[in-house]
Design an enzyme around this catalytic site. Sequence first.
Site, short mmCIF file in Angstrom:
data_model
loop_
_atom_site.label_atom_id
_atom_site.label_comp_id
_atom_site.label_asym_id
_atom_site.label_seq_id
_atom_site.Cartn_x
_atom_site.Cartn_y
_atom_site.Cartn_z
CG HIS A 58 3.50 3.89 8.54
ND1 HIS A 58 3.57 4.74 7.44
CD2 HIS A 58 3.11 2.67 8.06
CE1 HIS A 58 3.24 4.05 6.35
NE2 HIS A 58 2.97 2.80 6.70
CE LYS A 78 26.10 -2.93 -6.22
NZ LYS A 78 26.28 -1.87 -7.20
NE ARG A 128 -1.63 -2.19 2.79
CZ ARG A 128 -1.68 -3.44 2.37
NH1 ARG A 128 -2.67 -3.84 1.64
NH2 ARG A 128 -0.73 -4.31 2.68
CB THR A 129 3.40 2.61 2.30
OG1 THR A 129 2.67 2.07 3.39
CG2 THR A 129 3.90 3.99 2.64
NE ARG A 166 7.13 0.68 4.83
CZ ARG A 166 5.90 0.14 4.81
NH1 ARG A 166 5.75 -1.13 4.52
NH2 ARG A 166 4.84 0.86 5.10
N1 CP Z 1 -0.23 0.00 5.80
C1 CP Z 1 0.96 -0.29 5.26
O1 CP Z 1 1.99 0.30 5.64
O2 CP Z 1 0.94 -1.27 4.32
P1 CP Z 1 2.19 -1.74 3.48
O3 CP Z 1 3.15 -2.39 4.43
O4 CP Z 1 1.64 -2.69 2.45
O5 CP Z 1 2.81 -0.52 2.86
#
Ligand code: CP
Length: 308
Positions: free
Chosen positions: A129, A80, A51-52, A101
Amino acid sequence: MRHLISPLDLSVEELDDILELGKKVMEHPENYSHVCEGKKLATLFYEPSTRTRLSFETAMLNLGGKVLGFSSADSSSAAKGESVADTIRVISSYADICAMRHPKEGAPTVASMYSEIPVVNAGDGGHNHPTQTLTDLFTIKTLMGRLDHMTVGMCGDLKFGRTVHSLINAMVRYPGVRFVLISPKELRIPDYLRAEILDAERIDYIETDQLEKYMPDLDILYMTRVQRERFFNEEDYIRLKDSFILDASKMQYAKEKMYVLHPLPRVNEISTEVDNDPRAVYFKQAKFGVYVRMALIMILLGLDKEVR
Ligand code: CP
């Protein structure tokens, strides 16, 4: 130049501003389809995501911009041994904004210190998040018409669930919000969150391991997955993973207007029989994530003024 590392980087007014712009985008997406022409978003994902990453990419494409990036550490030069600091220095000359991320808490903060473009934390370890929080707030505000004076149940892995930590940090700033924190003892919220946020700010909350008992009180039930990847011990994960499973029988205890949110991915914690209940809004929530990320990209790039 602004970065977004924690929900606390935004004042309540700024949060409300993003949600307001997100609402306008949702109502009239066609008005925003050229705002980011000529701009590029880099998605630097050192950890898996559906999703993100894809909602960030959809958001930039919907705004008329372009996207580039990598979806795992293995497919980047991190494999590396390249540092986050060096990577972001380079990406700063390829893109106008980046979403990162990383499994290590603080990695996006480090990136922001070396970056010449806005860095958005797309999830760092068990820490924060913030764009999921924007998505969650947008969902609650859209469905309930407010973010204050409500009882929010959070259920599952409250220790490692970064979406829970970010959402608590954001919602304590709205008046009259009460939390029911439902988890096994081992997966309660981190001590710092209890001491520095909930206790320090005299927030009304309880910690319990009983979901059914508190269901009738809740306006929102925020379910979460037990985060297997953050456990040191597989036996503990197996013992705790099915502590709470929301099913149709438990939904009978809930208010007619209680909404079930989940940041997703779901594993076992919500039975698929709940999906058709009109109170189950987790797929709608994932869709809303695109609108708030469109709003955020415009604001961080300073392109929102001309299209308001
Ligand atoms: N909600 C969320 O962070 O989903 P993903 O891990 O799929 O990005």
